[in-house]
Design a protein around this motif. Structure first.
Motif, PDB file in Angstrom:
ATOM      1  N   ASN A   1      31.952  56.593 120.849  1.00  0.00           N
ATOM      2  CA  ASN A   1      32.839  55.452 121.058  1.00  0.00           C
ATOM      3  C   ASN A   1      32.692  54.902 122.472  1.00  0.00           C
ATOM      4  O   ASN A   1      32.595  53.692 122.688  1.00  0.00           O
ATOM      5  CB  ASN A   1      34.285  55.905 120.815  1.00  0.00           C
ATOM      6  CG  ASN A   1      35.253  54.743 120.773  1.00  0.00           C
ATOM      7  OD1 ASN A   1      34.885  53.603 121.008  1.00  0.00           O
ATOM      8  ND2 ASN A   1      36.499  55.037 120.486  1.00  0.00           N
ATOM      9  N   GLY A   2      32.664  55.819 123.451  1.00  0.00           N
ATOM     10  CA  GLY A   2      32.555  55.399 124.841  1.00  0.00           C
ATOM     11  C   GLY A   2      31.197  54.837 125.198  1.00  0.00           C
ATOM     12  O   GLY A   2      31.047  54.170 126.223  1.00  0.00           O
TER      13      GLY A   2
ATOM     14  N   ALA B   1      38.309  54.696 110.816  1.00  0.00           N
ATOM     15  CA  ALA B   1      37.693  55.826 111.514  1.00  0.00           C
ATOM     16  C   ALA B   1      38.754  56.861 111.875  1.00  0.00           C
ATOM     17  O   ALA B   1      38.567  58.074 111.666  1.00  0.00           O
ATOM     18  CB  ALA B   1      36.964  55.338 112.773  1.00  0.00           C
ATOM     19  N   ARG B   2      39.894  56.403 112.400  1.00  0.00           N
ATOM     20  CA  ARG B   2      40.980  57.335 112.740  1.00  0.00           C
ATOM     21  C   ARG B   2      41.561  57.972 111.486  1.00  0.00           C
ATOM     22  O   ARG B   2      41.878  59.172 111.472  1.00  0.00           O
ATOM     23  CB  ARG B   2      42.084  56.601 113.510  1.00  0.00           C
ATOM     24  CG  ARG B   2      41.682  56.106 114.880  1.00  0.00           C
ATOM     25  CD  ARG B   2      42.885  55.596 115.673  1.00  0.00           C
ATOM     26  NE  ARG B   2      43.522  54.445 115.051  1.00  0.00           N
ATOM     27  CZ  ARG B   2      43.260  53.183 115.365  1.00  0.00           C
ATOM     28  NH1 ARG B   2      42.351  52.909 116.278  1.00  0.00           N
ATOM     29  NH2 ARG B   2      43.910  52.189 114.776  1.00  0.00           N
TER      30      ARG B   2
ATOM     31  N   ALA C   1      29.810  52.501 123.663  1.00  0.00           N
ATOM     32  CA  ALA C   1      29.865  51.048 123.436  1.00  0.00           C
ATOM     33  C   ALA C   1      30.044  50.282 124.746  1.00  0.00           C
ATOM     34  O   ALA C   1      29.258  49.371 125.041  1.00  0.00           O
ATOM     35  CB  ALA C   1      30.972  50.711 122.441  1.00  0.00           C
TER      36      ALA C   1
ATOM     37  N   GLY D   1      32.360  57.511 115.182  1.00  0.00           N
ATOM     38  CA  GLY D   1      32.371  57.062 116.572  1.00  0.00           C
ATOM     39  C   GLY D   1      31.893  55.630 116.695  1.00  0.00           C
ATOM     40  O   GLY D   1      32.472  54.822 117.435  1.00  0.00           O
ATOM     41  N   ALA D   2      30.837  55.289 115.958  1.00  0.00           N
ATOM     42  CA  ALA D   2      30.339  53.908 115.976  1.00  0.00           C
ATOM     43  C   ALA D   2      31.371  52.945 115.402  1.00  0.00           C
ATOM     44  O   ALA D   2      31.586  51.846 115.935  1.00  0.00           O
ATOM     45  CB  ALA D   2      29.036  53.815 115.203  1.00  0.00           C
TER      46      ALA D   2
ATOM     47  N   SER E   1      34.664  53.357 115.281  1.00  0.00           N
ATOM     48  CA  SER E   1      35.823  53.231 116.172  1.00  0.00           C
ATOM     49  C   SER E   1      35.474  52.450 117.434  1.00  0.00           C
ATOM     50  O   SER E   1      36.359  51.882 118.075  1.00  0.00           O
ATOM     51  CB  SER E   1      36.350  54.620 116.544  1.00  0.00           C
ATOM     52  OG  SER E   1      35.384  55.342 117.301  1.00  0.00           O
ATOM     53  N   GLY E   2      34.178  52.400 117.784  1.00  0.00           N
ATOM     54  CA  GLY E   2      33.751  51.627 118.946  1.00  0.00           C
ATOM     55  C   GLY E   2      33.377  50.194 118.622  1.00  0.00           C
ATOM     56  O   GLY E   2      32.929  49.445 119.496  1.00  0.00           O
TER      57      GLY E   2
ATOM     58  N   ALA F   1      37.866  50.087 112.902  1.00  0.00           N
ATOM     59  CA  ALA F   1      38.764  50.676 113.899  1.00  0.00           C
ATOM     60  C   ALA F   1      39.832  51.554 113.261  1.00  0.00           C
ATOM     61  O   ALA F   1      40.068  52.692 113.690  1.00  0.00           O
ATOM     62  CB  ALA F   1      39.410  49.561 114.722  1.00  0.00           C
TER      63      ALA F   1
ATOM     64  N   MET G   1      34.272  62.178 119.399  1.00  0.00           N
ATOM     65  CA  MET G   1      34.008  60.788 119.025  1.00  0.00           C
ATOM     66  C   MET G   1      33.914  59.879 120.233  1.00  0.00           C
ATOM     67  O   MET G   1      33.217  58.853 120.202  1.00  0.00           O
ATOM     68  CB  MET G   1      35.097  60.269 118.084  1.00  0.00           C
ATOM     69  CG  MET G   1      34.881  60.613 116.624  1.00  0.00           C
ATOM     70  SD  MET G   1      36.293  60.101 115.586  1.00  0.00           S
ATOM     71  CE  MET G   1      36.427  58.355 115.973  1.00  0.00           C
ATOM     72  N   MET G   2      34.612  60.248 121.318  1.00  0.00           N
ATOM     73  CA  MET G   2      34.577  59.422 122.512  1.00  0.00           C
ATOM     74  C   MET G   2      33.178  59.350 123.117  1.00  0.00           C
ATOM     75  O   MET G   2      32.850  58.412 123.855  1.00  0.00           O
ATOM     76  CB  MET G   2      35.562  59.965 123.570  1.00  0.00           C
ATOM     77  CG  MET G   2      37.018  59.692 123.243  1.00  0.00           C
ATOM     78  SD  MET G   2      37.379  57.934 123.246  1.00  0.00           S
ATOM     79  CE  MET G   2      39.000  57.925 122.479  1.00  0.00           C
TER      80      MET G   2
END
Length: 398
Positions: free
Chosen positions: A146-147, A122-123, A149, A19-20, A22-23, A119, A142-143
């Protein structure tokens, strides 16, 4: 040693780290947004060069993913990720020490190429480990990280500006990159076994990308996500000027507004994880969220044209931004579902389209030389309506 994803503690660790990662892009963009109006004066330049520091970061983030993704399919995820994090930390320090806007732009390019690894990979790691609804739920979880951020980044940036200059923002980002580098070294083993890796040949990479761009199902979901991201990126790029210059918000007030909208991404991403597979499938949830985003964007434009009060504008912006938590989780899962053997390449092409479309939208919005609520509203509405149209009514069967 490969990752095993069945233990709760392992899953929690994966959520936090991935998550970190991807954010990373959102964190790097959002933390310095409150400083952008003041940076022009400090660097003795105009508004457009300062906005260019945002645009080049997004373009570099997009192009870097196309390089990192295929390499990770051949070399594994871990080595490219470690190299990217080291590059990111170096680029962030470069930005903090930049003597002028030209040096800052160059530092942002270096920083963006490093951030691209986080980025895209992570996916890819999630696709290595999960399938179907389980993958969608993991992306939704993960959001939450991620969210966070966009929730904390502008708040931190705004508070830093009360005690230090904009350079302190990039020093903090340098530290973040270093901490994540240590976290990956200690707690994120390789997720792609050697027997599942693709040949490291340019021709094989081109064939993989040709397969992806001719896959109607993949393109449909990737383009819907890219256009929705472009709508939100128009808000990211223009909101600091609209809300601070046109509506008179301070840097601290803007950071709070921006953080609340980011909180919407977290909340609706979590809701999506609860609903998917129980109340509705991924395609249905994706379609509903895009419809809500289109309505919210129309509301933003209506506020700009008719002069509706600031609270109405903020509600409409919240509707658009918060839907990103649902859109990205479902669209990413649906797009990667059929490409497990080339998850890095599929993830990289998604990232390329997402950030290039976002960059084009932001650049088009700034052509007049001054971002207004009307230009931001028009851009957001065009992108969100296009996303809804591209998705269509029924899923494309594999």
């Amino acid at each position: 040693m490969p990752i095993t994803n069945d233990a709760p503690r392992t899953r929690a660790r994966l959520v936090l780290i991935l998550g970190a990662l991807s954010g990373f892009g959102a964190l790097t963009i959002d933390m310095y947004l409150p400083a952008m109006p003041g940076m022009a004066g400090d660097l003795h330049t105009g508004t457009l060069p300062v906005q260019l520091t945002l645009t080049v970061f997004v373009v570099g983030l997009a192009l870097g993913q196309v390089i990192v993704g295929p390499l990770s399919d051949a070399w594994g995820r871990r080595r490219p990720l470690l190299a990217g994090l080291a590059l990111y930390a170096a680029g962030s320090l470069w930005c903090a020490l930049a003597p002028g806007v030209g040096w800052l732009i160059a530092g942002r390019i270096v920083q963006s190429l490093g951030a691209a690894a986080g980025a895209v990979l992570a996916r890819a790691v999630v696709r290595d480990l999960y399938q179907g609804t389980a993958m969608t739920r993991f992306f939704s979880t993960m959001m939450v990280v991620n969210g966070a951020a966009p929730v904390v980044a502008p708040v931190i940036g705004g508070q830093l500006l009360t005690v230090a200059t904009w350079r302190s923002v990039f020093l903090v980002l340098t530290a973040v990159g270093a901490v994540l580098l240590v976290a990956v070294v200690l707690a994120l083993p390789e997720s792609l076994p050697a027997d599942r890796r693709a040949p490291a040949h340019f021709g094989a990479t081109l064939r993989t990308f040709r397969t992806l761009v001719t896959d109607q199902r993949y393109l449909r979901y990737v383009l819907a996500a890219a256009l929705m991201f472009a709508a939100v990126f128009a808000y990211i790029s223009g909101s600091s000027f609209v809300l601070q210059d046109s509506y008179g918000l301070s840097a601290q007030q803007f950071s709070v507004v921006f953080g609340v909208n980011g909180l919407g991404i977290v909340l609706f991403g979590r809701v999506n994880g609860r609903l998917v597979g129980r109340v509705a499938d991924e395609h249905t949830l994706l379609r509903v969220s895009l419809a809500v985003a289109a309505l919210g964007s129309a509301g933003v434009l209506a506020c700009a044209v008719t002069g509706l009060p600031l609270p109405v504008l903020l509600i409409c912006l919240f509707l658009v931004v918060s839907m990103l938590g649902i859109v990205l989780a479902n669209a990413t899962s649906l797009a990667l579902a059929g490409h497990g053997s080339a998850a890095g390449s599929a993830s990289s092409l998604q990232g390329l389209l997402q950030f290039l479309v976002g960059s084009v939208a932001a650049s088009a919005m700034s052509l007049s030389g001054h971002v207004t609520a009307a230009t931001m509203g028009v851009t957001m509405m065009m992108c969100s309506v296009a996303a809804f149209t591209v998705l269509g009514g029924r899923p494309v069967r594999e």
